[in-house]
Design a protein around this motif. Structure first.
Motif, mmCIF file in Angstrom:
data_model
loop_
_atom_site.group_PDB
_atom_site.id
_atom_site.type_symbol
_atom_site.label_atom_id
_atom_site.label_comp_id
_atom_site.label_asym_id
_atom_site.label_seq_id
_atom_site.Cartn_x
_atom_site.Cartn_y
_atom_site.Cartn_z
ATOM 1 N N MET A 5 0.832 -1.197 0.000
ATOM 2 C CA MET A 5 0.000 0.000 0.000
ATOM 3 C C MET A 5 0.875 1.258 0.000
ATOM 4 S SD MET A 5 -3.002 1.200 2.631
ATOM 5 C CE MET A 5 -1.989 0.881 4.043
ATOM 6 N N MET A 6 1.931 1.254 0.806
ATOM 7 C CA MET A 6 2.838 2.404 0.843
ATOM 8 C C MET A 6 3.553 2.574 -0.490
ATOM 9 S SD MET A 6 2.513 3.947 3.676
ATOM 10 C CE MET A 6 3.962 4.964 3.763
ATOM 11 N N LEU A 7 3.939 1.474 -1.120
ATOM 12 C CA LEU A 7 4.581 1.570 -2.434
ATOM 13 C C LEU A 7 3.641 2.176 -3.460
ATOM 14 C CD1 LEU A 7 6.643 -1.734 -2.612
ATOM 15 C CD2 LEU A 7 7.529 0.599 -2.567
ATOM 16 N N VAL A 8 2.383 1.746 -3.458
ATOM 17 C CA VAL A 8 1.413 2.285 -4.412
ATOM 18 C C VAL A 8 1.183 3.776 -4.156
ATOM 19 C CG1 VAL A 8 -1.024 2.203 -5.110
ATOM 20 C CG2 VAL A 8 0.277 0.078 -4.879
ATOM 21 N N ILE A 9 1.010 4.146 -2.892
ATOM 22 C CA ILE A 9 0.763 5.555 -2.566
ATOM 23 C C ILE A 9 1.954 6.424 -2.963
ATOM 24 C CG2 ILE A 9 0.478 7.170 -0.636
ATOM 25 C CD1 ILE A 9 -1.220 4.966 0.726
ATOM 26 N N ILE B 153 2.088 9.465 -5.832
ATOM 27 C CA ILE B 153 2.551 10.824 -5.517
ATOM 28 C C ILE B 153 3.757 11.194 -6.375
ATOM 29 C CG2 ILE B 153 3.582 12.270 -3.723
ATOM 30 C CD1 ILE B 153 1.787 10.719 -1.718
ATOM 31 N N TYR B 154 4.691 10.260 -6.513
ATOM 32 C CA TYR B 154 5.879 10.506 -7.326
ATOM 33 C C TYR B 154 5.479 10.743 -8.783
ATOM 34 C CZ TYR B 154 10.946 10.193 -7.991
ATOM 35 O OH TYR B 154 12.264 10.476 -8.245
ATOM 36 N N LEU B 155 4.504 9.968 -9.260
ATOM 37 C CA LEU B 155 4.005 10.137 -10.629
ATOM 38 C C LEU B 155 3.331 11.497 -10.802
ATOM 39 C CD1 LEU B 155 3.585 8.800 -13.415
ATOM 40 C CD2 LEU B 155 1.430 7.912 -12.534
ATOM 41 N N ALA B 156 2.549 11.903 -9.808
ATOM 42 C CA ALA B 156 1.898 13.214 -9.877
ATOM 43 C C ALA B 156 2.932 14.333 -9.929
ATOM 44 C CB ALA B 156 0.963 13.405 -8.678
ATOM 45 N N LEU B 157 4.011 14.194 -9.159
ATOM 46 C CA LEU B 157 5.077 15.204 -9.183
ATOM 47 C C LEU B 157 5.778 15.237 -10.534
ATOM 48 C CD1 LEU B 157 6.614 14.761 -5.634
ATOM 49 C CD2 LEU B 157 5.311 16.708 -6.498
ATOM 50 N N GLU B 158 5.781 14.105 -11.219
ATOM 51 C CA GLU B 158 6.393 14.038 -12.544
ATOM 52 C C GLU B 158 5.661 14.950 -13.540
ATOM 53 O OE1 GLU B 158 9.040 12.573 -15.508
ATOM 54 O OE2 GLU B 158 9.125 12.516 -13.337
ATOM 55 N N PHE B 159 4.355 15.113 -13.335
ATOM 56 C CA PHE B 159 3.551 15.908 -14.259
ATOM 57 C C PHE B 159 3.494 17.385 -13.897
ATOM 58 C CE2 PHE B 159 1.668 11.629 -14.970
ATOM 59 C CZ PHE B 159 2.063 11.510 -16.295
ATOM 60 N N THR B 160 4.116 17.773 -12.791
ATOM 61 C CA THR B 160 4.142 19.195 -12.455
ATOM 62 C C THR B 160 5.153 19.902 -13.355
ATOM 63 O OG1 THR B 160 5.798 18.852 -10.732
ATOM 64 C CG2 THR B 160 3.487 18.828 -10.043
ATOM 65 N N PRO B 161 4.920 21.168 -13.643
ATOM 66 C CA PRO B 161 5.842 21.889 -14.519
ATOM 67 C C PRO B 161 7.223 22.052 -13.883
ATOM 68 C CG PRO B 161 3.868 23.208 -14.044
ATOM 69 C CD PRO B 161 3.787 21.961 -13.241
ATOM 70 N N ILE C 79 13.277 4.436 -12.905
ATOM 71 C CA ILE C 79 14.592 4.287 -12.271
ATOM 72 C C ILE C 79 14.760 5.333 -11.169
ATOM 73 C CG2 ILE C 79 17.082 4.531 -12.667
ATOM 74 C CD1 ILE C 79 16.624 3.132 -15.346
ATOM 75 N N ARG C 80 14.328 6.567 -11.447
ATOM 76 C CA ARG C 80 14.402 7.616 -10.420
ATOM 77 C C ARG C 80 13.543 7.249 -9.211
ATOM 78 N NH1 ARG C 80 12.154 12.330 -12.476
ATOM 79 N NH2 ARG C 80 11.644 11.306 -14.410
ATOM 80 N N TYR C 81 12.356 6.666 -9.474
ATOM 81 C CA TYR C 81 11.469 6.276 -8.373
ATOM 82 C C TYR C 81 12.136 5.211 -7.496
ATOM 83 C CZ TYR C 81 7.714 4.085 -5.792
ATOM 84 O OH TYR C 81 6.958 3.549 -4.782
ATOM 85 N N PHE C 82 12.669 4.169 -8.101
ATOM 86 C CA PHE C 82 13.277 3.108 -7.303
ATOM 87 C C PHE C 82 14.583 3.560 -6.639
ATOM 88 C CE2 PHE C 82 10.329 0.320 -9.637
ATOM 89 C CZ PHE C 82 9.742 -0.288 -8.532
ATOM 90 N N ASN C 83 15.301 4.482 -7.249
ATOM 91 C CA ASN C 83 16.466 5.084 -6.573
ATOM 92 C C ASN C 83 16.014 5.830 -5.327
ATOM 93 O OD1 ASN C 83 18.349 4.138 -8.403
ATOM 94 N ND2 ASN C 83 18.369 6.011 -9.612
ATOM 95 N N TRP C 84 14.907 6.568 -5.461
ATOM 96 C CA TRP C 84 14.355 7.317 -4.332
ATOM 97 C C TRP C 84 13.909 6.368 -3.221
ATOM 98 C CZ3 TRP C 84 9.275 7.353 -2.467
ATOM 99 C CH2 TRP C 84 9.024 8.291 -1.462
ATOM 100 N N VAL C 85 13.190 5.305 -3.576
ATOM 101 C CA VAL C 85 12.735 4.331 -2.578
ATOM 102 C C VAL C 85 13.941 3.724 -1.859
ATOM 103 C CG1 VAL C 85 11.628 2.074 -2.269
ATOM 104 C CG2 VAL C 85 10.535 3.804 -3.687
ATOM 105 N N GLY C 86 14.976 3.367 -2.616
ATOM 106 C CA GLY C 86 16.173 2.798 -2.003
ATOM 107 C C GLY C 86 16.817 3.738 -1.014
ATOM 108 N N LYS C 87 16.890 5.016 -1.363
ATOM 109 C CA LYS C 87 17.482 5.996 -0.445
ATOM 110 C C LYS C 87 16.615 6.197 0.796
ATOM 111 C CE LYS C 87 20.221 8.485 -3.821
ATOM 112 N NZ LYS C 87 20.418 9.741 -4.533
#
Length: 143
Positions: free
Chosen positions: A20-24, A28-36, A72-80
């Motif tokens: 559930m945390m991964l999906v959430i 959120i990370y995807l939504a930030l991707e679409f911000t200008p 790749i950026r998402y999974f790098n972020w999760v790893g950190k």
């Protein structure tokens, strides 16, 4: 709960929170991707943006890993995050972990105060509703 101990139940509930945390976080990370813009464009003041060459801008994007594909950026972020490396604030340059530690005290105080208020009010309202059970229904039926 038949055949299962409370400890097993708690462990299962905690483990079910991981997907559930991964999906959430992914949403959120995807939504930030679409911000200008991106982190680099937020780091550089608009008036200084005219003084930066496209090569310098791309070098900054590369340094922050923003040229990598989204997944790749998402999974790098999760790893950190799993390593408790939350990065640095874009606006102040201060480590995010330091900001969290500085603000944890007031956050806990606010959470405890809201828990206390909601518990007291919930208990009082629950007691009143138990003592006055059905009175509203009877009053409405008379009209």
């Amino acid at each position: 709960m038949k055949g299962a101990s409370m400890g097993t139940y708690i462990i299962r509930r905690i483990l079910s929170m991981i997907p559930m945390m991964l999906v959430i976080t992914f949403i959120i990370y995807l939504a930030l991707e679409f911000t200008p813009g991106d982190a680099v464009s937020h780091l550089i003041p608009p008036d200084a943006m005219t003084n930066i060459s496209p090569e310098q801008f791309e070098a900054l994007r590369e340094a922050y890993g923003l040229n990598d594909p989204f997944i790749i950026r998402y999974f790098n972020w999760v790893g950190k995050v799993l390593q408790a490396d939350f990065g640095y604030s874009v606006s102040s340059g201060v480590p995010i972990s330091e900001i969290i530690l500085n603000n944890i005290g007031p956050t806990v105080q606010l959470a405890l105060a809201s828990l206390l208020i909601s518990s007291v009010l919930g208990s009082i309202l629950g007691l009143i509703s138990a003592l006055k059970k059905g009175e509203i229904g009877r009053a409405l039926c008379r009209e």
